[in-house]
Each structure stands twice: as C-alpha cells, then as structure tokens.
Scaffold this active site. Structure first.
Site, short mmCIF file in Angstrom:
data_model
loop_
_atom_site.label_atom_id
_atom_site.label_comp_id
_atom_site.label_asym_id
_atom_site.label_seq_id
_atom_site.Cartn_x
_atom_site.Cartn_y
_atom_site.Cartn_z
N GLN A 154 1.21 -1.54 0.32
CA GLN A 154 0.40 0.02 0.08
C GLN A 154 0.85 1.37 -0.03
OE1 GLN A 154 -2.11 1.95 2.94
NE2 GLN A 154 -4.22 1.35 1.88
N TYR A 156 -5.90 10.76 4.32
CA TYR A 156 -4.36 11.01 3.48
C TYR A 156 -4.61 12.67 2.38
CZ TYR A 156 -4.04 7.92 7.36
OH TYR A 156 -3.50 8.10 8.90
N ARG A 212 -7.64 2.17 -2.89
CA ARG A 212 -8.54 1.81 -1.86
C ARG A 212 -9.31 3.44 -1.40
NH1 ARG A 212 -7.69 1.15 5.01
NH2 ARG A 212 -8.81 -0.52 5.01
N GLY A 221 -9.06 -6.00 9.47
CA GLY A 221 -7.60 -4.92 10.05
C GLY A 221 -7.15 -5.67 11.48
#
Length: 358
Positions: A99, A181, A228, A315
């Site tokens: 990622q 982000y 994502r 997760g």
C-alpha cells in the site's frame, strides 16, 4: 454459490481465497532508513494464508511520512528490505500488495531528517488535533500548498514507489486514497480549496486521484494496481458534502483502465447504499472492508455469497489472528486484539498471537 473460501483470479494473479488482510499501520520500521526488520518478515509470513495481504501504508517519499517508524519505498535500502518480506510471504504460498500512502497534511517536521520542512497538501488548511511523535504529542501545523509543478512531481513519486514495489517482489500495489491522507485531501472540498485544474468542482477534485492511478497503472500495469477509498470518512478532520457524486465520478473515470481491484472501506455506518452504487459502477474485482467487522465478527462472510463484494478485507481481526481464514471457516474462536500494542513497541502484540494449532 460463491463463498469466501473459494479461490479467485485477480486480473491474472490467483488468490487461494477471498479473505484479505487489510492495511494497518504498525509503526515498527526500526531498520536502518525506515526499513522492515526480521520481525516484519515474520509478521507478514505468519499471515500468508490470506488470499491477499495488503501491507501497512508505505510512504513514497520522505515528505510522505505521517507517523513515526513507518516504512518507505523510495530508496534502494528499502527495496532490498521489502524483498525479504515478499520472499517470505511467497514461500508460504501467499500474495502481497504494497500500500502506497502519502500522508499529506498529516505529518510533522519532528518525523523528518530536515526539520525545516513542512507537510504538503492541496491547500494550506491545518487539521485539528495532534500527532504522536517520539518527542511526544505535537499539534498539527498548517501545511504548505503544493505548486502545480509539485503536484506533478508527487504523482511521479507514487509511480516511482510502485516501480520499486515490483522490484521488491510485490504482486502489485494499492494506492491509499482513504482516511484523510493526501489523495483523499484532494477529493474533499474542505481540504482542497484550489482554484486551478486540481480543485473546485468535482471533476477537478478527482483529477489528482485519477492521475496518480493512471500513472501507476502505466508504470506497472493496471492489473497490478488497486485503489482504496473511504467514502464519507471524517478521520483526520475530514468533512465531505458531495460523497456519492464525487466517488461515482472518480470510479467512472477509472473504469476503462481495467484496475486489479477497487477497495472500499466502510468507516461510516449507514453508507452501504454508496458502497452498492460503487459496486455497480466498477466492473472489476470489488474488495470491501465492511462496517460490520468487529474483533470477533465472522458475520460479514455472506457479503461474498450475496455478491456485495468479491473479496472481504479484515483489519484488527487479522492482526490478532494470523490464521484468520481457518478461524473464519470454523466461526472462531478468535484472539482478542491488544490495542495497547497496535503502534510501536516490540514483538508483543505483533508476532506472538497464537494460531489454532498452538
């Protein structure tokens, strides 16, 4: 009927099952130059029974780092260190994507070798809150707005990191366009107040996400590129006002590329309609990190059976259960994640969770 334990072809990459390990920051890149360690190798190898592992966020540049002790993919040293991880996962029969995450305005000079630097963002809008650093909590600072030339250079950083990922042995890359982000910051009007080609109406705000994705797909192949997104997510002081329109426009633009997958994380309960709309819009492999996930929850598995998703990403449940596919198959039992050891620290809460075999 398709179930979560059936194999799937991910644009030419065969996955043993439809259970993915979602990306999770662990802040344990203690090797020289922010590189993975022996414990990192063990951590990912332990979880190779996942159909797909997506790594923790890996910064594509020095300024892309947002948290202490997170790894990079912008130096030869980092590429070599990640090769040890990918070799171990492959030796255990797994598949692993890197990622790529640029934190944008979420960061602090205390993290970087040159403490005169400022974080960068679409616009000079400071997030509320604080960031943990080795010097203690620090207030977020107002970031520096990227110039047009710097926006293009940052897109190049993503492409370069993707090329490094393939050199390091990864099966592909996932672009982190979620959770507040940099890519997400461009998508949202509250953090993107630009008046040039990168800001303003929806078609401009989606441009950075689209151009990054296109650049990476051109560099390593669309089939090895995933994206994502987290529609409606307010994490890191984000606020969206036109969620469905923004994400549908972005996915419509990316649809012709033939991406490896689209990964939606449902951080906000009640937005399943948006998930379903994106599922309908995107014809490729659809990965879902569902809002129904809990520490001991296997109730999401029917989302594969009813066609809501092709792959389910877990997760915290995967963090605490290295053999999660086997545990999901038997409806548990599950180890409970130790939240105190999620970020930083030693091997406790990292590579010491037991498997069903003991």
């Amino acid at each position: 009927m398709t179930i979560a334990f059936d194999p799937i072809d991910l644009s030419g990459t065969r996955l043993a099952n439809r259970i993915a390990m979602a990306p999770m920051t662990r802040s344990r890149a203690f090797g020289p130059g922010l590189t993975p360690t022996d414990s990192t190798v063990e951590y990912y190898a332990q979880r190779a029974s996942a159909g797909l592992i997506v790594t923790e966020g890996i910064q594509p540049s020095v300024i892309g780092q947002g948290y202490p002790d997170t790894p990079g993919l912008h130096s030869a040293e980092q590429v070599a260190a990640w090769r040890r991880v990918t070799d171990a996962v492959h030796a255990n029969g797994g598949r692993i994507f890197a990622q790529i995450m640029h934190a944008g305005r979420i960061g602090h000079p205390a993290l970087w070798p040159d403490q005169e630097l400022l974080s960068v963002a679409p616009s000079a809008v400071a997030p509320q809150g604080q960031l943990y650093t080795h010097e203690g909590p620090k207030d977020f600072l107002t970031p520096r707005e990227l110039t047009g030339a710097e926006v293009r250079a940052t897109i190049g950083d993503f492409a370069s990191a993707a090329r490094n990922a393939i050199e390091a042995g990864f099966d592909g890359v996932e672009l982190h366009g979620a959770n507040g982000y940099l890519i997400h910051q461009f998508l949202t009007a509250g953090t993107n107040r630009r008046t040039d080609e990168w800001g303003g109406p929806v078609e401009n705000r989606i441009r950075f996400a689209a151009e990054v994705t296109k650049a990476v797909a051109a560099e390593i192949g669309a089939s090895r590129t995933g994206l994502r997104l987290s529609p409606g997510n307010a994490h890191n002081d984000m606020a969206e006002t036109d969620t469905e329109a923004t994400y549908l426009a972005l996915v419509e633009q990316l649809e012709p590329l033939g991406l490896g997958y689209l990964h939606i994380t449902e951080n906000v309960p009640g937005l399943r309609d948006v998930t379903l709309a994106l599922r309908k819009q995107f014809s490729g492999t659809f990965v879902l990190n569902p809002s129904t996930e809990g520490f001991t929850d296997h109730g999401a598995l029917p989302l594969i059976e009813d066609g809501t998703a092709d792959i389910l990403a877990f997760g915290a449940l995967f963090l605490a259960n290295p053999d999660l596919p086997a545990r999901l198959k038997t409806a548990g039992p599950y180890n409970t994640p130790d939240t105190a050891t999620f970020f930083g620290g030693d091997d406790k809460g990292y590579i010491d969770y037991p498997t069903l075999a003991g």
